[in-house]
Design an enzyme around this catalytic site. Structure first.
Site, PDB file in Angstrom:
ATOM      1  N   LYS A 198       0.898  -1.327  -0.119  1.00  0.00           N
ATOM      2  CA  LYS A 198      -0.152  -0.059  -0.030  1.00  0.00           C
ATOM      3  C   LYS A 198       0.850   1.158  -0.017  1.00  0.00           C
ATOM      4  CE  LYS A 198      -3.910  -2.420   2.217  1.00  0.00           C
ATOM      5  NZ  LYS A 198      -4.260  -3.082   3.438  1.00  0.00           N
ATOM      6  N   GLN A 227      -4.549  -1.645   9.592  1.00  0.00           N
ATOM      7  CA  GLN A 227      -4.407  -2.813   8.979  1.00  0.00           C
ATOM      8  C   GLN A 227      -5.011  -3.998   9.970  1.00  0.00           C
ATOM      9  OE1 GLN A 227      -3.087  -3.407   5.962  1.00  0.00           O
ATOM     10  NE2 GLN A 227      -3.966  -5.407   5.988  1.00  0.00           N
ATOM     11  N   ASP A 235     -10.969   3.847   4.591  1.00  0.00           N
ATOM     12  CA  ASP A 235     -11.403   2.070   4.645  1.00  0.00           C
ATOM     13  C   ASP A 235     -12.721   1.752   4.651  1.00  0.00           C
ATOM     14  OD1 ASP A 235      -9.342   0.355   3.771  1.00  0.00           O
ATOM     15  OD2 ASP A 235      -9.076  -0.332   5.865  1.00  0.00           O
TER      16      ASP A 235
END
Lengths: 293, 293
Positions: A54, A98, A121
């Site tokens: 990422k 994450q 996200d």
């Protein structure tokens, strides 16, 4: 019949070129680039790899990225402090936590602490809540399910009126993609580990999104000819004949499926690159929203 | 085969007796009863009837209730002010915003304004978001879908491993009940107005929740023998032979279905009384949470 191969790398490259141009224009205008803050807890190799990928993608398209890495035994307070640090950092427009996090961490509390304006996200409960309700528009939608929807569109399929089966009901992929397909007027069935015979549903599917993490679980003879397959599974399996001794395979038996499906994502290189691209796209969007209101 | 009739009135009475005892104990302890605040905008006869029924039920079980009624052309600010008034009222523990609201009102903004601690209807985006994610526990769940789940349990059916079809995808019933059935390990298909042939799904269903508001839409010959039917539909249809000139019917052809289904809710008197009961139950729970932390 040979399926159209859906190559996420090609789609992602096209979208990332566009993001790169817009990021440059943003930096030109504001004097700083859009920025992504990543929080990683623990040393899970897969999570570390995802974070590296990422951040590398951010660099490629001209986004700033910063990471806070915490040890496996980090406390809830430490993780929340990391979120707070990024919430307050004016050069960070998007925050990525994450997942999964270690057991001692209350994931919901952490995701709820992410500023709604930086929730690139799409996992803040308010964004998931909006996703789950007709007529509501989440500020951001989760990256992987959004990537799945873009690939379905790329395959030239309008989900409206179609029969869709989602295999898996995870918070990260299965449930949100089911909600998005429902919103797009597909008739959606969610199959999962407690479904006695998933094949009976899959046989009827015009669209199949597979996200259960079981290598080659879906057999070719379960498929309806012409089905569009989005295979989110990325499973490492031993393969003595491969140079590295292993290969990556999806949840669907690709070799068998490609002669029956109408379209199928390649694995790897299908959904994976799209996930990252959607994250970049959301970060750019967040930067525009925060900088320009 | 003659279906077991699921009488919501009987179940509701039993649960309400229990709520009444607990409400009395609460009042004994705190000096005031649990309280529900209802907000009604406009003069829709059905909404007015629902509000009357809910307040009457409060009275019956010893809950305090208050209502703020606003005209059809009320402004967003007026509705938000009503919510705020109840948020700040220490004798009001649960707030119910009667839906639907007139077009000029931003429903999401109103529902988001309800204090999470008083969201007894379970429609705050954070509660819906929690409902949509595995491992999250909403503070309150929406009344009607929760009532459906209780009736399924009353019929002696564990949804785990069962095939469930939800007919309708409304924010109030269809979507949340689909999420709850998925959480309970059923394999859920959501059918809606854009589903080409809902009967093909219904034929396979072990559990059918019908919530589309179309009188007698589901035909008896679509049903799998033994299916458990929760009929949320309450449709007024002309009936010259009835004393009042009309009757209430569900979304399922009850007369035909009762010879095929394993269990079926009566209409009216199935889900309706449960909705009110779940609201009372949530209000009691809210009062306990607010008074005792």
């Amino acid at each position: 019949m040979t399926a159209q191969l859906i190559d996420g790398n090609v789609v992602a490259r096209r979208l990332q070129d566009d993001i790169q141009q817009q990021a440059a224009a943003f930096e030109e205008k504001h004097g700083y680039p859009p920025g992504l803050g990543v929080i990683l807890v623990g040393a899970d190799p897969a999570s570390q790899m995802y974070v590296r990928m990422k951040r590398r993608a951010c660099k490629r398209v001209g986004l700033h990225s910063a990471a806070i890495e915490l040890p496996e035994d980090a406390t809830q307070e430490e993780v929340l402090a990391a979120v707070q640090q990024f919430n307050e950092d004016s050069k960070i427009h998007g925050i990525l936590v994450q997942l999964p996090m270690p057991d001692q961490i209350d994931e919901e509390a952490v995701l709820s602490a992410v500023s709604l304006d930086k929730d690139v996200d799409g996992f803040h409960p308010v964004n998931i809540g909006a996703l789950a309700m007709k007529g509501r528009t989440p500020t951001f939608t989760p990256a992987t399910p959004t990537g799945c929807m873009v690939l379905i569109e790329e395959a030239g399929i309008d989900p409206s009126g179609k029969q869709a089966v989602v295999l898996g009901r995870s918070n990260i992929v299965g449930l949100p993609v089911a909600l998005m397909l429902n919103e797009a007027n597909a008739t959606v069935t969610i199959c999962h580990s407690r479904t006695p015979d998933a094949s009976s549903y899959i046989r009827e599917a015009d669209i199949l999104v597979a996200a259960i993490g079981k290598p080659n679980y879906v057999k070719a003879n379960w498929l309806k000819p012409g089905v569009v397959i989005i295979d989110v599974g990325t499973n490492k399996v031993d393969d003595p004949s491969a140079e590295k001794g292993y290969q990556w395979v999806g949840d669907v038996d690709f070799e068998g499926a490609k002669d029956i499906a109408g379209a199928i994502t390649i694995v790897p290189g299908g959904v994976g690159p799209m996930t990252i691209t959607m994250l970049l796209s959301n970060t750019l969007k967040a930067a525009h929203r925060l900088a320009e209101g």
